[in-house]
Each structure stands twice: as C-alpha cells, then as structure tokens.
Design an enzyme around this catalytic site. Structure first.
Site, PDB file in Angstrom:
ATOM      1  CG  HIS A 119      -7.305  -1.555  15.108  1.00 23.23           C
ATOM      2  ND1 HIS A 119      -6.591   0.182  15.739  1.00 23.23           N
ATOM      3  CD2 HIS A 119      -7.444  -0.932  13.860  1.00 23.23           C
ATOM      4  CE1 HIS A 119      -6.919   0.688  15.093  1.00 23.23           C
ATOM      5  NE2 HIS A 119      -7.389   0.351  14.195  1.00 23.23           N
ATOM      6  N   GLY A 159       0.799  -0.982  -0.315  1.00 24.69           N
ATOM      7  CA  GLY A 159       0.129  -0.009  -0.087  1.00 24.69           C
ATOM      8  C   GLY A 159       1.133   1.593   0.171  1.00 24.69           C
ATOM      9  CG  ASN A 173      -8.438  -1.072   9.958  1.00 24.49           C
ATOM     10  OD1 ASN A 173      -7.388  -1.507  11.335  1.00 24.49           O
ATOM     11  ND2 ASN A 173      -8.495   0.167   9.823  1.00 24.49           N
ATOM     12  CG  ASP A 212      -6.196   1.277  18.912  1.00 25.23           C
ATOM     13  OD1 ASP A 212      -7.084   1.885  18.308  1.00 25.23           O
ATOM     14  OD2 ASP A 212      -5.272   0.426  18.291  1.00 25.23           O
ATOM     15  CB  ALA A 261       1.012   3.937  -4.041  1.00 29.97           C
TER      16      ALA A 261
HETATM   17  N1  LIG Z   1      -3.776  -0.510  12.638  1.00 27.38           N
HETATM   18  C1  LIG Z   1      -4.433   0.826  12.501  1.00 27.38           C
HETATM   19  O1  LIG Z   1      -4.413   2.046  13.622  1.00 27.38           O
HETATM   20  C2  LIG Z   1      -4.743   1.554  11.525  1.00 27.38           C
HETATM   21  C3  LIG Z   1      -5.533   1.118  10.354  1.00 27.38           C
HETATM   22  N2  LIG Z   1      -5.733   1.787   9.369  1.00 27.38           N
HETATM   23  C4  LIG Z   1      -5.845   0.993   7.792  1.00 27.38           C
HETATM   24  O2  LIG Z   1      -4.788   1.138   6.867  1.00 27.38           O
HETATM   25  C5  LIG Z   1      -4.951   0.638   5.927  1.00 27.38           C
HETATM   26  C6  LIG Z   1      -4.743   1.696   4.885  1.00 27.38           C
HETATM   27  O3  LIG Z   1      -5.148   3.206   4.719  1.00 27.38           O
HETATM   28  P1  LIG Z   1      -4.756   4.557   4.213  1.00 27.38           P
HETATM   29  O4  LIG Z   1      -3.153   4.194   3.915  1.00 27.38           O
HETATM   30  O5  LIG Z   1      -5.604   5.319   4.889  1.00 27.38           O
HETATM   31  O6  LIG Z   1      -5.432   4.018   2.884  1.00 27.38           O
HETATM   32  P2  LIG Z   1      -5.265   4.281   1.283  1.00 27.38           P
HETATM   33  O7  LIG Z   1      -6.208   4.189   0.883  1.00 27.38           O
HETATM   34  O8  LIG Z   1      -5.081   5.871   1.177  1.00 27.38           O
HETATM   35  O9  LIG Z   1      -3.965   3.727   0.781  1.00 27.38           O
HETATM   36  C7  LIG Z   1      -4.312   2.026   0.346  1.00 27.38           C
HETATM   37  C8  LIG Z   1      -3.343   1.652  -0.745  1.00 27.38           C
HETATM   38  O10 LIG Z   1      -3.134   0.189  -0.318  1.00 27.38           O
HETATM   39  C9  LIG Z   1      -3.353  -0.363  -1.696  1.00 27.38           C
HETATM   40  N3  LIG Z   1      -3.999  -1.714  -1.811  1.00 27.38           N
HETATM   41  C10 LIG Z   1      -4.873  -1.902  -1.731  1.00 27.38           C
HETATM   42  N4  LIG Z   1      -4.510  -3.373  -2.025  1.00 27.38           N
HETATM   43  C11 LIG Z   1      -3.732  -3.317  -2.215  1.00 27.38           C
HETATM   44  C12 LIG Z   1      -2.515  -5.235  -2.295  1.00 27.38           C
HETATM   45  N5  LIG Z   1      -3.572  -5.565  -2.494  1.00 27.38           N
HETATM   46  N6  LIG Z   1      -1.508  -4.622  -2.041  1.00 27.38           N
HETATM   47  C13 LIG Z   1      -0.665  -3.752  -2.002  1.00 27.38           C
HETATM   48  N7  LIG Z   1      -1.097  -2.999  -2.148  1.00 27.38           N
HETATM   49  C14 LIG Z   1      -2.690  -2.209  -1.654  1.00 27.38           C
HETATM   50  C15 LIG Z   1      -3.652   1.121  -2.689  1.00 27.38           C
HETATM   51  O11 LIG Z   1      -3.472   1.352  -3.966  1.00 27.38           O
HETATM   52  C16 LIG Z   1      -3.668   1.887  -1.764  1.00 27.38           C
HETATM   53  O12 LIG Z   1      -2.794   2.470  -2.037  1.00 27.38           O
HETATM   54  C17 LIG Z   1      -6.869   1.054   5.885  1.00 27.38           C
HETATM   55  O13 LIG Z   1      -7.142  -0.566   5.725  1.00 27.38           O
HETATM   56  C18 LIG Z   1      -7.342   1.422   7.036  1.00 27.38           C
HETATM   57  O14 LIG Z   1      -8.504   1.441   7.684  1.00 27.38           O
HETATM   58  C19 LIG Z   1      -5.745   3.184   9.283  1.00 27.38           C
HETATM   59  C20 LIG Z   1      -4.699   3.381   9.987  1.00 27.38           C
HETATM   60  C21 LIG Z   1      -5.357   3.144  11.585  1.00 27.38           C
HETATM   61  O1  LIG Z   2     -11.281   4.236  11.491  1.00 25.39           O
HETATM   62  C1  LIG Z   2     -10.620   3.654  10.266  1.00 25.39           C
HETATM   63  O2  LIG Z   2     -10.683   3.406   9.522  1.00 25.39           O
HETATM   64  C2  LIG Z   2      -8.714   3.892  10.848  1.00 25.39           C
HETATM   65  C3  LIG Z   2      -8.595   3.161  11.444  1.00 25.39           C
HETATM   66  O3  LIG Z   2      -8.025   1.778  11.745  1.00 25.39           O
HETATM   67  C4  LIG Z   2      -7.816   4.607  13.300  1.00 25.39           C
HETATM   68  O4  LIG Z   2      -7.614   5.475  12.761  1.00 25.39           O
HETATM   69  O5  LIG Z   2      -7.626   3.724  14.243  1.00 25.39           O
END
Ligand SMILES: NC(=O)C1=CN([C@@H]2O[C@H](COP(=O)(O)OP(=O)(O)OC[C@H]3O[C@@H](n4cnc5c(N)ncnc54)[C@H](O)[C@@H]3O)[C@@H](O)[C@H]2O)C=CC1
Ligand SMILES: O=C([O-])CC(=O)C(=O)O
Length: 328
Positions: free
Chosen positions: A190, A12, A134, A162, A14
């Site tokens: 989470h 991910g 997630n 968290d 990009a």
């Molecule tokens: N665990 C945590 O505390 C948190 C988790 N997240 C999660 O992190 C993830 C990413 O968030 P963002 O960067 O904001 O999303 P985003 O949508 O900006 O970027 C995700 C990227 O992953 C790529 N992608 C999708 N499937 C893929 C695959 N199979 N292989 C490689 N790349 C792939 C997409 O093309 C995109 O560029 C989301 O699932 C979000 O819910 C976000 C914040 C906190």
């Molecule tokens: O809530 C969401 O979709 C993103 C996330 O996991 C967080 O900010 O903890």
C-alpha cells in the site's frame, strides 16, 4: 433468535478514520444487520485523545443503534483486545515534517510489536486483524511476527482502498458500472509502488483490457493516478483520506467475515510463496472469501510488464521488512 454479540476492537478510535468507521460498524454495515457488536476502543493514554474518544462514544450513544450491545474506552491494548473477534488497527504515528522513513518504521514498529503481543495474549484465537495504519503492510507484518500464538492468516493489511480506487478509475474509463467490474487486483505494497492490474478484469464476461486496449494509458495515466491518489486527496483536502479509507475497511472486513460471493477482492495477506513472493511477506493479492476465510487466487499468468511492477513493489516491501528486522 438474537445472535450473540461479537467483540470489535478499533485502535485510533478518536482519529478521523475512526470517526468515519465506528458508526458504520455499529449500524451493522460491516458484520451484518443481524449481528450485535461490542466496541472496544483504544486511544493513546493522553488527555486530549481520551477526551475526544469520550465525545465520539457520546455520539454513538445518541444514535441508539439497536446492534450496539456495549462500548468500552481503553488506553491499554491488553484491555482493548481482550477476547476480540475482530481488530481494526487504525491508530499509528503519521510521518512528521523531516521524519525519515526509518524513523517512522521504528516508531510504528514499537506500537505494532506491543499490539501484536497484546493480541497474542488476550484476543480470540480466531481474531481477524486488519491493519490500516501506515505503513500498513509492514505494520501488519510486525504485528503478525509479534503474535506467534495466533495463526499467520489472521493478519491482513488494507489494500482495499487501492482496489476500490482502481475499480472507480476503470469504470470512468470504460463507461461501465462500478458494480459490474470484476477480477481486478492490486498487487503489493500500500504505497505508490502498488501495481493495479486490470488484465484479468471483466464486465459481464467481456475483457476490460481489450475494451481499453491502451498500454500508454495504463502505464502513464491509470497506474500513477491510482498510486498517487492518497497524495492527491491530501493535496485537495489538507487531510488524508478518511471516509474512503473507513469504507474500504468495512468492505475488507465484511467480505472476509461474510464472503465475497465468488468475487475477487484485494487483501494484503501473508504469502505462502504464491507468484514467487517470499513466505510471510504481507503482500496485496487477489483473493476470494468464503466461510470466514480468504483464499489467494492462484495460477494467473504474469507477463513481463507485470513481473517488473511486482518486482518493484516487492523490493520496496522487503526494504521495509529489513528495516524492522532488528526490532523483531
Ligand atoms: N491503508 C490505507 O489504505 C490507509 C491508511 N491510512 C492510515 O491510517 C492511519 C490513521 O489515519 P487517520 O485516522 O486519518 O489519522 P488521525 O491522526 O486522524 O488518527 C489516528 C489516531 O490514532 C491514535 N493513535 C496513535 N497511536 C496510537 C496507538 N499506539 N494506539 C491507539 N491509538 C493510537 C491517535 O491518537 C489518533 O487519534 C494513518 O496511519 C494513515 O496514514 C489512511 C488512509 C488509507
Ligand atoms: O497517503 C496517505 O497518507 C493516506 C493513505 O494511505 C491513502 O490515502 O492511501
């Protein structure tokens, strides 16, 4: 003498978290200011994301980071994870409008089965895996189950955001410095069911619970604020947390790799039955890290209120795991 570079795979790459993460890894904030890194970046095989990834790599070039020893763009996990020492699995499919949770689990199940298998086939046997995408705990569980040739303990899920959110709320409530708050933990999934627990927390040895002494605030203000912080950020920004998520990923990996200096941190790790959590469940636990390994803090007393909160978040996780069993 200059250290040998280590290989860091990021999926991910990009996306928005990727953009807040890669520059900090390349500047040495994750693995140390003396540790060269090779970035192995994975994006989906589509023109838009691949083009955006090239742009991010141009910017990484333009930083002329002394520790950035190499960089690759990939669309195939089996290439991106080759010999990886660290793998940050950020990319996943977000929930779309009207999408059921089961559907989300199935789509992500396919991604994390493929990535788990690829890690099993080509990554270093000591690879440290952090799942951010997630639903993070269940995605980590799926990847772990899909990589039987790798030790289970190599697979972790991110609860550090968290944990950091909880530390910050406690600092604001008590008027104490963030840096002085110790022994806090976030149990479980989470998700809004997580249980942020400050019963053991201290500031210079003084009990935080005694300082606050307000169970009403705990149950009705603190827990909902931490649990729903992700949604509050989305509401305010129109986008989910990115810089704070990247920061938490850096904290998680840095402490795992370089040690937590005796401090408790929260990591989502496979249970060995601690605190009655069934084996293999990827659960948020208090851990300490030393010499590249983490150890769950054991023997903490769980009172009735905490037991109930842990039961709720565990039940949710077990529901998610049951929902993907047929895929594994
Ligand atoms: N665990 C945590 O505390 C948190 C988790 N997240 C999660 O992190 C993830 C990413 O968030 P963002 O960067 O904001 O999303 P985003 O949508 O900006 O970027 C995700 C990227 O992953 C790529 N992608 C999708 N499937 C893929 C695959 N199979 N292989 C490689 N790349 C792939 C997409 O093309 C995109 O560029 C989301 O699932 C979000 O819910 C976000 C914040 C906190
Ligand atoms: O809530 C969401 O979709 C993103 C996330 O996991 C967080 O900010 O903890």
């Amino acid at each position: 003498m200059r250290k040998k570079p280590v290989r860091v795979a990021v999926t991910g790459a990009a996306g928005q978290i990727g953009y807040a993460l890669l520059f900090r890894i390349a500047s040495g904030e994750m693995l140390g200011k003396d540790q060269p890194v090779i970035l192995q970046l994975l994006e989906v095989p589509a023109d838009g994301p691949q083009k955006a990834l090239k742009g991010v790599m141009m910017e990484l070039d333009d930083c002329a980071f002394p520790l950035l020893a190499g960089m690759q763009a990939h669309s195939d996990p089996a290439a991106a994870f080759r010999d990886a020492d660290y793998a940050l699995l950020v990319g996943s499919r977000p929930r779309g409008p009207g999408m059921e949770r089961a559907e989300l689990l199935a789509v992500n199940g396919a991604i994390f089965i493929a990535q788990g298998r690829a890690l099993d086939a080509v990554a270093s046997r000591d690879v440290k895996v952090l799942v951010v995408g997630n639903p993070a705990n269940t995605n980590a569980y799926i990847a772990m189950k899909s990589a039987p040739g790798l030790p289970r303990k190599n697979f972790t899920a991110m609860l550090r955001l968290d944990h950091n959110r909880a530390v910050s709320q406690i600092a604001a409530k008590t008027g104490k410095a963030v840096a002085d708050i110790e022994k806090l933990v976030v149990w479980g999934n989470h998700s809004p069911t997580m249980y942020a627990d400050y019963r053991f927390a201290t500031v210079h040895g003084e009990s935080v619970a005694r300082m606050i002494d307000d169970q009403e605030w705990n149950a009705n203000v603190f827990l909902p604020t931490v649990g729903k912080r992700g949604a509050a950020i989305i509401e305010a920004r129109g986008l989910s947390s990115a810089a704070s998520a990247a920061n938490a990923a850096i904290d998680h990996m840095r402490d795992w790799a370089l040690g937590s200096n005796g401090k408790w941190v929260t990591m989502g790790v496979p249970s060995d039955g601690q605190y009655g959590i069934p084996g293999d469940t990827l659960f948020g636990f208090p851990v300490t890290c030393e010499n590249g390994t983490y150890k769950i803090v054991e023997g903490l007393e769980i009172d009735a209120f905490s037991q109930e909160r842990i039961r709720i978040t565990l039940a949710e996780l077990q529901g998610e795991q049951d929902g993907v069993k047929h895929l594994l």
